[in-house]
Write a protein that holds these residues in place. Structure first.
Motif, PDB file in Angstrom:
ATOM      1  N   ARG A 178      -0.109   7.491   2.506  1.00 44.82           N
ATOM      2  CA  ARG A 178      -0.408   6.857   3.798  1.00 44.82           C
ATOM      3  C   ARG A 178      -1.019   5.476   3.583  1.00 44.82           C
ATOM      4  N   ILE A 179      -1.919   5.358   2.624  1.00 40.25           N
ATOM      5  CA  ILE A 179      -2.515   4.055   2.315  1.00 40.25           C
ATOM      6  C   ILE A 179      -1.446   3.092   1.807  1.00 40.25           C
ATOM      7  N   LEU A 180      -0.517   3.597   1.014  1.00 37.82           N
ATOM      8  CA  LEU A 180       0.552   2.766   0.457  1.00 37.82           C
ATOM      9  C   LEU A 180       1.535   2.282   1.518  1.00 37.82           C
ATOM     10  N   ASN A 181       1.672   3.032   2.592  1.00 43.94           N
ATOM     11  CA  ASN A 181       2.650   2.716   3.626  1.00 43.94           C
ATOM     12  C   ASN A 181       2.196   1.505   4.448  1.00 43.94           C
ATOM     13  N   PRO A 182       2.946   0.409   4.422  1.00 44.91           N
ATOM     14  CA  PRO A 182       2.535  -0.785   5.184  1.00 44.91           C
ATOM     15  C   PRO A 182       2.351  -0.512   6.671  1.00 44.91           C
ATOM     16  N   ASP A 183       3.085   0.461   7.207  1.00 44.73           N
ATOM     17  CA  ASP A 183       2.983   0.763   8.632  1.00 44.73           C
ATOM     18  C   ASP A 183       1.612   1.309   9.023  1.00 44.73           C
ATOM     19  N   SER A 184       0.880   1.851   8.065  1.00 41.27           N
ATOM     20  CA  SER A 184      -0.445   2.416   8.374  1.00 41.27           C
ATOM     21  C   SER A 184      -1.490   1.333   8.611  1.00 41.27           C
ATOM     22  N   LYS A 185      -1.195   0.102   8.165  1.00 37.95           N
ATOM     23  CA  LYS A 185      -2.130  -1.022   8.272  1.00 37.95           C
ATOM     24  C   LYS A 185      -3.433  -0.743   7.513  1.00 37.95           C
ATOM     25  N   ALA A 186      -3.373   0.108   6.507  1.00 39.86           N
ATOM     26  CA  ALA A 186      -4.550   0.420   5.703  1.00 39.86           C
ATOM     27  C   ALA A 186      -5.125  -0.847   5.096  1.00 39.86           C
ATOM     28  N   ASP A 216      -3.709  -3.647  -2.028  1.00 37.75           N
ATOM     29  CA  ASP A 216      -4.276  -3.406  -3.356  1.00 37.75           C
ATOM     30  C   ASP A 216      -3.618  -2.194  -4.007  1.00 37.75           C
ATOM     31  N   PHE A 217      -3.466  -1.117  -3.239  1.00 34.54           N
ATOM     32  CA  PHE A 217      -2.857   0.100  -3.779  1.00 34.54           C
ATOM     33  C   PHE A 217      -1.396  -0.123  -4.146  1.00 34.54           C
ATOM     34  N   ARG A 218      -0.687  -0.912  -3.350  1.00 32.60           N
ATOM     35  CA  ARG A 218       0.721  -1.163  -3.662  1.00 32.60           C
ATOM     36  C   ARG A 218       0.881  -1.948  -4.959  1.00 32.60           C
ATOM     37  N   LEU A 219      -0.122  -2.730  -5.313  1.00 33.19           N
ATOM     38  CA  LEU A 219      -0.095  -3.438  -6.587  1.00 33.19           C
ATOM     39  C   LEU A 219      -0.373  -2.499  -7.768  1.00 33.19           C
ATOM     40  N   MET A 220      -1.117  -1.432  -7.515  1.00 34.78           N
ATOM     41  CA  MET A 220      -1.575  -0.559  -8.595  1.00 34.78           C
ATOM     42  C   MET A 220      -0.787   0.737  -8.740  1.00 34.78           C
ATOM     43  N   VAL A 221      -0.549   1.422  -7.628  1.00 37.46           N
ATOM     44  CA  VAL A 221      -0.086   2.811  -7.663  1.00 37.46           C
ATOM     45  C   VAL A 221       1.433   2.908  -7.601  1.00 37.46           C
ATOM     46  N   VAL A 226     -11.623  -9.662  -5.550  1.00 40.15           N
ATOM     47  CA  VAL A 226     -10.946 -10.851  -5.022  1.00 40.15           C
ATOM     48  C   VAL A 226      -9.493 -10.592  -4.642  1.00 40.15           C
ATOM     49  N   THR A 227      -8.892  -9.530  -5.199  1.00 38.28           N
ATOM     50  CA  THR A 227      -7.490  -9.256  -4.879  1.00 38.28           C
ATOM     51  C   THR A 227      -7.289  -9.032  -3.394  1.00 38.28           C
ATOM     52  N   ASN A 228      -8.154  -8.268  -2.754  1.00 39.90           N
ATOM     53  CA  ASN A 228      -8.001  -7.974  -1.336  1.00 39.90           C
ATOM     54  C   ASN A 228      -8.109  -9.227  -0.484  1.00 39.90           C
TER      55      ASN A 228
END
Length: 531
Positions: free
Chosen positions: A133-141, A146-151, A435-437
């Motif tokens: 859910r955090i990874l999903n751009p639609d959630s607006k998390a 940051d998670f999409r860069l890592m996970v 700083v990434t965020n």
């Protein structure tokens, strides 16, 4: 005489508390801290009443909508880990998290007997669902980018065990798991379209969401099946909304509330003089300007640098903080942190002639019109905006100040609906990768300057995130700071105090140090009020 807890007041003490104070270390597996014994029921009140400065814009646990709302959500939801008052990371839902030999797989083992507030079990399926859910751009998390860069993915092994597989080694990954916005939610509840997590909440934390009386308060009650023995220590928490600073302070003086957040400098001085409350002060939050750089004058780094040279930082400290602050003329990292040697501390000065010259070079010698988005909810934001407006007028920029309520300001800032945005914030994690965020390319989000993107910065951020050696990381982040100041997608103004005030009958609540002040809500599980 009432106690006066001051985490930090002098500039010389800032080095242990400001952004990225514990960066540069390889990932480690933290341990769970021991708790303290609870007072007897006869000695404490049934509920703790907290006067907060803003009504939530959303209760969605994966969206950061301000420190006041975090106080609530941290007590309804919990993640695999959390930050603790001693700056350590501790296990929450996770019994252990083990980095495997490949350097990119984290094996997560959940504690036994974990429950959601509806009585269902917390399982590895919920962990997988939450991260996806955090990874999903639609959630607006908030930390989705940051998670999409890592996970890369999450694989479920069994009901208690799953593997979080990264794309590359990531030094700050465990810090990301400790954030209040990376909590584990119920797959069943959140997948049910009848449930709206923006206005209702069902988590696994120490308190159960009971009610939201719009415009007045939110109440939560103790969760009998919380996984920490003896916690929470009070039967209920009641969060009462006081958007007016003086009204909030007077509610504490009158005994209507036990704790208040966001004590402005004027009220802090009054409390200090009267000695009628306990002040718990931390310094680390910063005031800054964010820019929408998609089109127009603000798309030009020279214009943004011109603004950096024009802003009257001492004027902001005087008007917004009664002189209680420290100006920032460079990047918000102090000498000695993360290998930083202080070379960029005076990258900018207050220099109107230089500012005008940069505007002329950018083709705006006659200035332009612009809007500054702040908020009427927080006087410090309003006063900062007014000083910036005055500063910009001196170099020919005609700025209109917009002052909506906090919920409107949050909704607009999250989608980049502004020209210039006044913000009061801090790094989100102790690692320099905070700083990434803020600086990474991508869609507008709460902490970014809308539509800012730079390939060199993205490259440096990735190198810093995936490098373990501290000396190498120091070199990487030194290059990053210089590039960030040259492009100036943010103008950093000053460090400020973050103050809670409370009755001397309150025990257990703590304003956490430095950047962790924004995660202080976790200590409400330990909080009681004597009768």
């Amino acid at each position: 005489m009432k106690k006066h807890h001051v985490k930090l007041l002098a500039a010389v003490a800032l080095s242990t508390m400001i952004l990225a104070g514990c960066a540069g270390k390889a990932p480690t597996t933290p341990t769970t801290p021991s708790g303290t014994s609870a007072p007897t029921a006869a000695e404490i009140k049934d509920e703790v009443v907290i006067g907060i400065s803003a009504e939530p814009a959303t209760l969605d646990p994966h969206i950061q909508s301000g420190q006041a709302t975090r106080l609530i959500k941290q007590n309804i939801y919990r993640g695999l880990m959390s930050y603790q008052p001693d700056n350590s990371k501790a296990m929450e839902l996770a019994e252990k998290i083990e980095l495997q030999a490949d350097g990119i797989t984290y094996k997560v083992t959940l504690k036994d007997g974990l429950k959601f507030h509806d009585g269902s079990n917390v399982t590895s399926d919920d962990v997988k669902y939450s991260i996806e859910r955090i990874l999903n751009p639609d959630s607006k998390a908030t930390f989705g980018a940051d998670f999409r860069l890592m996970v890369d993915k999450v694989e479920v092994v069994d009901a208690k065990v799953c593997n979080i597989i990264l794309k590359k080694p990531s030094t700050p990954f465990l810090d990301m798991l400790a954030l209040p916005e990376t909590v584990i939610v119920s797959k069943a509840w959140f997948s049910n379209t009848a449930n709206d997590p923006a206005i209702k909440a069902m988590g696994n934390g120490p308190y159960v969401f009971e009610s939201w009386d719009k415009g007045r308060e939110i109440k939560v009650t103790a969760f009998a099946d919380f996984y920490k023995e003896g916690k929470p220590e009070s039967d209920a928490l009641r969060f009462v909304f006081y958007t007016d600073n003086a009204t909030r302070a007077n509610a504490l003086r009158s005994g209507d509330v036990d704790i208040i957040d966001y004590v402005p400098s004027t009220e802090a001085i009054a409390f200090e003089s009267a000695k009628d409350a306990v002040l718990d002060i931390s310094v680390a939050p910063i005031m800054l300007l964010q820019f929408n750089v998609k089109t127009g004058p603000l798309a030009d780094p020279k214009v943004r640098q011109a603004i950096a040279y024009a802003v009257d930082r001492e004027g902001v400290i005087s008007a917004a903080f009664m002189g209680r602050g420290i100006p920032i003329y460079g990047f918000p990292t102090l000498k000695g942190q993360n290998g930083y040697d202080g070379k960029y501390d005076n990258f900018f000065t207050e220099d109107l002639a230089k500012a005008k010259a940069l505007l002329a070079e950018a083709g705006y010698a006659n200035g332009f019109k612009i809007k500054i988005l702040a908020t009427s909810t927080y006087e410090m934001h309003k006063q900062t905006a007014l000083v910036v407006q005055s500063s910009l007028k001196q170099i020919g920029i005609d700025a209109e100040v917009e002052l909506p309520d906090w919920a409107t300001r949050i909704s607009r800032s999250n989608v980049g609906d502004y020209d210039i945005l006044v913000s009061g914030t801090t790094g989100n994690i102790l690692d320099m990768d905070w700083v990434t965020n803020y600086f990474a390319s991508g869609e507008p989000r709460m902490n970014s300057s809308a539509w800012f993107a730079d390939e060199e910065i993205d490259k440096l951020l990735e190198e810093g995130r995936t490098t373990v050696d501290e000396a190498e990381r120091a070199v990487i982040y030194d290059k990053f700071r210089l590039r960030a100041l040259e492009l100036s997608p943010f103008v950093f103004i000053n460090y400020r105090e973050q103050i809670f005030a409370m009755s001397d009958k309150v025990k257990g609540f703590q304003n956490m140090d430095g950047i962790l002040t924004y995660t202080s809500g976790i200590t409400l599980e330990n909080t009681t009020v004597a009768k």
